[in-house]
Design a protein around this motif. Structure first.
Motif: not given
Length: 330
Positions: A41-58
């Motif tokens: 298992y691994g994990e990442c989280v959506a952090i707004d000040y890093y402009q993370i968009n998890l839908q794009r990761f999917v």
């Protein structure tokens, strides 16, 4: 090898306030790699000040899924070279790298620490984060807490608050999340009392660190300014310490390289975290024997941790000792 992924919600026990904003929840992307009845298992989280968009990761995972699933089982450091060829965002790269280390260790029945011959005894204690708030509330939280080390968040500099924190005679660090001015930094690094703070983290916005002097009274620590291996040489005149977070560095494999080079350059090193479940925290805990500071309170701040593994209890890092990263879903 089979790849699965799922978006999860992390609920904070109380509103988490930092200079960037206030947060009651975070969205996480859980990665599962499986082979021969073993699951990593691994994990990442959506952090707004890093402009993370998890839908794009999917969408990216769906695009590369066949390539990952058809890859043979090899040593994680070799698998990481394959992952680099996929040109992934560091957050997503980290989730896949950690998941593969967890899977590979379970397949080989060896822990990450055993594979890399890392120290696992007499680990440093983790700090717990005190959110931005009025100083009396922050002090009350410190005094009522069973942890021994504290990272106090602040939004801008209040000199009277600094004096009150120093009067506590506690192990305290400051984290302004880039909200100090140049003038604030000059005042801090010229004030001999400031050396009583264990470190002062990311005082200025990214790339605006030239006012900092590593030879001053302040133990300046780079967070957002220190993203990867290439950052280390540039930061030498300004920062004494660096905060390595697996997500921003791209996972355990590059973090090991960063720690090695940072040691050669005489940096003090912290292993840090975001708001994460025990999936992410277990990976960070595996590196605790290599560093000078730990800030691994992410899972301690959420109310719906969906995994078990290594953990932090009142600041004490408890390694699972199980194969891989020792991560299991509840």
């Amino acid at each position: 090898m089979e790849l699965r992924f799922e978006l999860k919600g992390l609920r904070l026990k109380e509103t988490f306030s930092i200079a960037y904003g206030n947060y009651d929840k975070r969205e996480a992307l859980l990665i599962e790699l499986s082979h021969q009845n073993c699951k990593g298992y691994g994990e990442c989280v959506a952090i707004d000040y890093y402009q993370i968009n998890l839908q794009r990761f999917v969408l990216k995972l769906k695009e590369i899924q066949t390539r990952i699933e058809s890859h043979k089982i090899i040593h994680p450091k070799e698998f990481f070279k394959f992952l680099l060829s996929l040109h992934l965002h560091p957050f997503l790269l980290s989730a896949l790298d950690c998941a593969y280390w967890d899977l590979f260790g379970k397949l080989e029945n060896k822990s990450f620490i055993e594979f890399n011959q890392l120290p696992s005894e007499n680990l440093i204690e983790s700090s717990i984060t005190i959110s931005v708030g009025d100083i009396d509330t922050q002090i009350q939280k410190i005094e009522n807490n069973s942890w021994n080390k504290f990272k106090v968040k602040c939004k801008g500099l209040n000199k009277a608050d600094i004096e009150k924190l120093l009067e506590l005679n506690q192990n305290i660090a400051l984290d302004s999340n880039a909200s100090f001015t140049d003038e604030d930094c000059i005042w801090l690094q010229e004030n001999s009392d400031v050396q009583r703070f264990s470190y002062l983290e990311q005082p200025r916005p990214i790339d605006q660190y030239k006012v900092l002097n590593k030879n001053s009274f302040a133990n300046w620590m780079a967070d957002e300014d220190c993203q990867n291996l290439d950052s280390l040489d540039e930061l030498i005149p300004y920062y004494k310490s660096i905060n390595i977070k697996l997500m921003k560095s791209g996972g355990l494999t590059p973090a090991l390289e960063m720690i090695k080079k940072a040691r050669e350059l005489n940096y003090k090193i912290m292993i840090g975290c975001m708001t994460e479940s025990s999936v992410g925290i277990s990976a960070g805990c595996a590196l605790a024997g290599l560093v000078d500071y730990a800030d691994l309170d992410g899972a301690s701040l959420i109310s719906n941790d969906y995994a078990t593994g290594s953990c932090v209890e009142n600041g004490k890092i408890m390694l699972s000792g199980k194969p891989g990263l020792g991560i299991e879903l509840k």
